[in-house]
Motif scaffolding. Structure first.
Motif, PDB file in Angstrom:
ATOM      1  N   SER A 129     -81.213 -33.938 -28.020  1.00 44.06           N
ATOM      2  CA  SER A 129     -81.003 -35.303 -28.505  1.00 44.06           C
ATOM      3  C   SER A 129     -81.449 -36.295 -27.427  1.00 44.06           C
ATOM      4  N   PRO A 130     -82.290 -37.293 -27.773  1.00 45.59           N
ATOM      5  CA  PRO A 130     -82.723 -38.280 -26.783  1.00 45.59           C
ATOM      6  C   PRO A 130     -81.554 -39.162 -26.335  1.00 45.59           C
ATOM      7  N   VAL A 131     -81.471 -39.403 -25.031  1.00 46.88           N
ATOM      8  CA  VAL A 131     -80.448 -40.283 -24.460  1.00 46.88           C
ATOM      9  C   VAL A 131     -81.144 -41.280 -23.538  1.00 46.88           C
ATOM     10  N   GLU A 132     -80.329 -42.036 -22.790  1.00 46.01           N
ATOM     11  CA  GLU A 132     -80.906 -43.070 -21.940  1.00 46.01           C
ATOM     12  C   GLU A 132     -81.748 -42.452 -20.812  1.00 46.01           C
ATOM     13  N   ASN A 133     -82.529 -43.299 -20.165  1.00 50.99           N
ATOM     14  CA  ASN A 133     -83.397 -42.916 -19.035  1.00 50.99           C
ATOM     15  C   ASN A 133     -84.451 -41.884 -19.436  1.00 50.99           C
ATOM     16  N   ASP A 134     -84.879 -41.924 -20.707  1.00 51.17           N
ATOM     17  CA  ASP A 134     -85.934 -41.028 -21.190  1.00 51.17           C
ATOM     18  C   ASP A 134     -85.586 -39.562 -20.916  1.00 51.17           C
ATOM     19  N   LEU A 138     -78.878 -31.508 -24.340  1.00 50.71           N
ATOM     20  CA  LEU A 138     -78.629 -30.359 -25.206  1.00 50.71           C
ATOM     21  C   LEU A 138     -77.300 -30.561 -25.923  1.00 50.71           C
ATOM     22  N   THR A 139     -77.332 -30.519 -27.269  1.00 51.32           N
ATOM     23  CA  THR A 139     -76.133 -30.795 -28.061  1.00 51.32           C
ATOM     24  C   THR A 139     -75.956 -29.734 -29.145  1.00 51.32           C
ATOM     25  N   GLU A 142     -73.427 -30.936 -34.343  1.00 53.13           N
ATOM     26  CA  GLU A 142     -72.629 -32.127 -34.622  1.00 53.13           C
ATOM     27  C   GLU A 142     -72.857 -33.224 -33.600  1.00 53.13           C
ATOM     28  N   GLY A 143     -73.718 -32.958 -32.620  1.00 55.72           N
ATOM     29  CA  GLY A 143     -74.019 -33.968 -31.613  1.00 55.72           C
ATOM     30  C   GLY A 143     -73.158 -33.912 -30.380  1.00 55.72           C
ATOM     31  N   HIS A 144     -72.305 -32.885 -30.243  1.00 57.32           N
ATOM     32  CA  HIS A 144     -71.457 -32.762 -29.053  1.00 57.32           C
ATOM     33  C   HIS A 144     -72.251 -32.153 -27.904  1.00 57.32           C
ATOM     34  N   PRO A 145     -72.127 -32.700 -26.694  1.00 53.83           N
ATOM     35  CA  PRO A 145     -72.901 -32.175 -25.556  1.00 53.83           C
ATOM     36  C   PRO A 145     -72.511 -30.734 -25.213  1.00 53.83           C
TER      37      PRO A 145
END
Length: 278
Positions: A129-134, A138-139, A142-145
């Protein structure tokens, strides 16, 4: 005696319904990756002896006490978690991971009302999943890290050419001609798996260890790299035996119907007694 029969039937019907709920949960998760089935066992409630008279002649060859033994119904004694390995299926997707040892679990971070909490799962269908700082994190689905060995989120700088997840859970990234290991997936081993609490989303959590008198290390332990066995491009299927669950459901439905019939019969008998009195 009739009132006692009503009590026995009513109590048992409630407990049979609870087991039917567990069976229904197993069947509904038959296609859920990494799901572990639950098995509920019954135990008898208090049993009483009525007119427990001594009779030496009647006691010859008898193994039970004299008199009439009356029970108070049944209840679910305990629910066991079946950690048997499910079938490992090839998916040809790099971020699908299967744990090949029965008590091993992935670590994931889940937000709760009390803050972020580390929970555990066998489901290895992961995503970037893309996050800040380019960066890419890995999630879970359900989107949980997903957490690494250091207990932190696994984040990779975007722009790599390829990546590989090895059998020990380490993630190597190729950038041009260079290939380096940039992260390692955190894996824990359940020492006392039946003490783990079930939560939403096919996950487990640690119980209140202080109340139980255990340390966290006595329930879960970290797994060294050489003891890990992870297969990429694969997913562990649910270990639910659908045929066995359907058979158990039919048995519980018959038990429920039997107790319901006993309840209605007892009600009819009480109605007849009331008519005779009037």
């Amino acid at each position: 005696m009739v009132n006692r029969a009503v009590m026995q039937s009513a109590v048992t019907m409630g407990q049979v319904q609870r087991k039917l709920d567990i069976i229904g949960q197993n069947i509904s998760n038959a296609n859920t990756a990494g799901y572990k089935s639950r098995q509920a066992d019954f135990t008898s409630l208090l049993t009483q002896n009525i007119d427990n008279l001594k009779d030496k002649e009647a006691a010859v060859g008898r193994r039970t006490p004299d008199g009439i033994r009356l029970g108070s119904g049944a209840r679910l004694g305990h629910t066991n978690l079946d950690l048997k390995q499910g079938t490992v299926r090839t998916t040809d997707r790099e971020l699908d991971l299967a744990l090949l040892k029965e008590r091993h679990l992935f670590r994931v971070q889940v937000p709760t009302e009390a803050g972020n909490e580390t929970q555990y799962t066998r489901a290895g269908n992961f995503y970037f999943s893309p996050v800040e700082n380019d960066q890419l994190m890995l999630t879970t689905g359900e989107g949980h890290p997903v957490l690494g060995d250091d207990g932190e989120e696994i984040r990779l700088d975007n722009g790599f050419d390829d990546f590989t997840i090895w059998g020990d859970g380490s993630i190597s990234v190729k950038r041009g001609d260079r290939e380096e290991t940039e992260a390692s997936i955190g894996i824990a081993e359940a020492i006392r798996p039946r003490m783990l609490e079930e939560t939403e989303g096919n996950r487990f959590r640690l119980p209140d260890t202080e109340a139980l008198g255990f340390n966290e290390e006595e329930i879960l332990a970290a797994v060294e790299n050489e003891d890990r066995s992870v297969r990429s491009n694969s997913l562990e299927a649910s270990n639910v035996d659908t045929g066995q669950q359907m058979t158990g459901m039919l048995q519980m439905q018959r038990a429920y119907q039997f107790n319901a019939r006993a309840l209605s019969t007892s009600d009819e008998m009480m109605g007849l007694v009331n008519q005779l009195r009037s």
